[in-house]
Design an enzyme around this catalytic site. Structure first.
Site, PDB file in Angstrom:
ATOM      1  N   VAL A  16       0.881  -1.166   0.000  1.00  0.00           N
ATOM      2  CA  VAL A  16       0.000   0.000   0.000  1.00  0.00           C
ATOM      3  C   VAL A  16       0.921   1.219   0.000  1.00  0.00           C
ATOM      4  O   VAL A  16       1.633   1.453   0.986  1.00  0.00           O
ATOM      5  CB  VAL A  16      -0.912   0.025   1.246  1.00  0.00           C
ATOM      6  N   GLY A  17       0.955   1.955  -1.104  1.00  0.00           N
ATOM      7  CA  GLY A  17       1.893   3.071  -1.203  1.00  0.00           C
ATOM      8  C   GLY A  17       1.278   4.260  -1.916  1.00  0.00           C
ATOM      9  O   GLY A  17       0.258   4.135  -2.588  1.00  0.00           O
ATOM     10  N   GLU A  58       7.184  18.497  -7.414  1.00  0.00           N
ATOM     11  CA  GLU A  58       7.375  17.367  -6.493  1.00  0.00           C
ATOM     12  C   GLU A  58       7.689  17.794  -5.059  1.00  0.00           C
ATOM     13  O   GLU A  58       7.920  18.976  -4.781  1.00  0.00           O
ATOM     14  CB  GLU A  58       8.513  16.475  -7.008  1.00  0.00           C
TER      15      GLU A  58
END
Lengths: 75, 474
Positions: free
Chosen positions: B162-163, B274
């Site tokens: 899960v990321g 980012e």
């Protein structure tokens, strides 16, 4: 209409506003840049689009793969 | 009382005055992102933002900055909102020790209420998508918990990952996404592509606040994020079976998108502003074909603004980066006291440690670089004594200014690995790394003149209490 980012002349309409006539979301078929027609000129008009974010066919062709596609494992 | 979904957490934020509802009409761009950007600029205690009057939309509900202050982060962990950063990290570390806590399966997930499939899929009908930063190539899903399995071992619950990854919407039923090679999903994709197979994937949006914290947490490859969520919540994490992939997904998600990463295919993606505070882009990335969308009635779209720190992402991946590094360092070096890895997901790290013998602090610094997370991050480690609080930056600067002899205490190691987004690397993915040993040298490393430090007077604690009492009585 040309793409603000790469100046390509083929642009698709991806969606339109649920309230009719307020905005469209458009996409360049070449560089995939996507924008809403109500965004500021710096994101929607070629002449105002920042030089540092412009893209060319050569840029797309030279773009590195991330991650690199590994060799197929045989057998 | 743990939260089982995003909505119940938004209610709690509201009760504590930590949810600001913007009721006047705003433009999707640039207002939504600019407001969330501004939340990071108005000082401590910024609230989450909730928008439901967005021009051109009839039915938009957008939550931003949900984790975007220490008050909100404390509430996410069920702590009082005034809990200090250091206390939050320490409590996080204490709860970690309960890992693993098995999840609880509930099959009545509210996202089963609505479904889009096949030719009917149109993500724009489900989500009020919008752009974040000027140079972004499009509209992004940047706060999803993405679930995938190891194609070589698909039944291993712990290897199910899960990321959180950046995901660009490139069509009504198409996405592009970024699996950084150091992250677990990249291993899953590599294995699938070696076999020439698509990689099934489930992208869950609008989750309870702890699922989002564990999805951004650098854990071991075979450690389950759901079992960690249970430890952090103090109660099993509720999960449900995604209908198409059969993957385990959060019970409380607002939206569950299922599909496949298309094998051996890459398409132009980005740029995207980012978490490094810089754009990255101009690369060809894997693409996702969406095959099914499940969603709650009236879904809330949760998004996160990121850019020049600090923004929400820095709160979100602060404590959850400190604690794994602390635990991994302590496993071999119990002398390690605390780790502050809150700068750019741990590109720079501060470690406080006792010294076993001369040279020990430098070994701790090298180990920080070679932890699993360190392989992609930890380009700079500052090591300080055990009596220096790594979260107290003036103390850290004192240690640097007083203890460091650059000739002996600054070590630069060339050509080490780093995740490709690190903007200072000349070749993306390769960088030098630096240890600054700001500890007091101990024998046999007999350097400097440190044998007579000035310590607080023995009477100082008593006077501290007296001053506080006098001030309080004024």
């Amino acid at each position: 209409m040309i793409c603000p980012r790469c100046a390509h002349d083929t642009v698709d309409t991806v969606t339109t506003s649920p309230v009719p006539g307020v905005w469209d979301v458009l996409q360049c078929v070449r560089c995939l840049y996507m924008w809403r027609t109500t965004e500021p000129d710096r994101r929607t008009r070629r002449e105002a689009y920042p030089v540092e974010f412009r893209m060319t066919q050569a840029d797309i062709d030279a773009a590195p793969e991330v991650p690199v596609v590994p060799p197929l494992r045989v057998g | 009382m743990p939260y089982d979904d995003l909505r119940s957490f938004l209610d709690t934020l509201d009760k504590h005055g930590q949810l600001l509802r913007i009721t006047e009409q705003v433009l999707p761009e640039p207002d939504l992102a600019a407001a969330a950007n501004a939340a990071g600029r108005i000082g401590e205690g910024a609230p989450a933002l909730y928008f439901d009057n967005v021009k051109g939309f009839t039915d938009a509900r957008i939550a931003m900055n949900v984790h975007g202050s220490w008050r909100n982060h404390a509430l996410a962990l069920g702590l009082p909102p005034e809990t200090s950063v250091r206390e939050q990290v320490e409590e996080f570390a204490r709860r970690w020790d309960a890992f693993p806590v098995a999840p609880e399966r509930r099959e009545d997930a509210p996202w089963r209420e609505n479904t889009q499939q096949g030719a009917d899929i149109d993500l724009f009908e489900v989500l009020p998508l919008f752009r974040l930063n000027d140079g972004d190539g499009g509209f992004y899903l940047d706060k999803a918990a993405v679930v995938s399995r190891d194609p070589r071992d698909p039944d291993h619950f712990g290897k199910q990952n899960v990321g959180t990854y950046r995901i660009e919407v490139i069509g009504r039923d198409r996405l592009a996404f970024q699996p950084v090679p150091m992250h677990d999903v990249a291993q899953h994709l590599h294995a699938a592509e070696e076999l020439g197979e698509d990689l099934p994937i489930a992208i869950t949006l609008g989750n309870d606040p702890v699922i989002t914290i564990v999805a951004g947490m650098p854990m071991g490859y075979d450690q389950s994020e759901y079992e960690m969520a249970g430890a952090l919540r103090g109660a099993p994490a509720p999960i449900a079976t995604a209908p198409l992939t059969g993957f385990d997904v959060p019970w409380g998600s607002e939206v569950v998108i299922e599909g496949v990463v298309e094998s051996r295919k890459r398409q132009i993606e980005g740029p995207f502003g980012e978490f490094t505070g810089h754009y990255s882009g101009g690369r060809r990335m894997p693409t996702i074909r969406i095959d099914r969308v499940s969603y709650r009635t009236d879904p809330v779209f949760e998004s996160l603004y990121l850019g020049m720190p600090w923004t929400e992402v820095d709160y979100l991946v602060g404590p959850n980066t400190c604690v794994p590094l602390l635990k991994q360092l302590r496993a071999e070096f119990p002398e390690v006291q605390a780790v502050n890895a809150m700068y750019t997901h741990g590109l720079a790290v501060i470690v406080s440690t006792k010294k076993r013998y001369g040279g020990f602090a430098k070994a701790v610094g090298m180990r920080a670089m070679t932890t699993p997370h360190g392989l992609g991050y930890v380009t700079q480690v500052i090591v300080v004594d055990e009596d220096v609080d790594p979260f107290d930056l003036p103390q850290v600067m004192w240690a640097m200014s007083a203890k460091v002899n650059p000739q002996d205490d600054v070590i630069i190691v060339p050509n080490l690995s780093v995740m490709a987004l690190a903007p200072a690397a000349n070749t993306p993915g390769i960088t030098s790394k630096m240890i600054i040993d700001a500890t007091t040298p101990v024998a046999p490393d007999n350097r400097g003149h440190f044998d007579t430090p000035v310590r607080d007077l023995p009477e100082t604690p008593e006077w501290t209490d007296r001053l506080r009492a006098l001030l309080a009585a004024r």
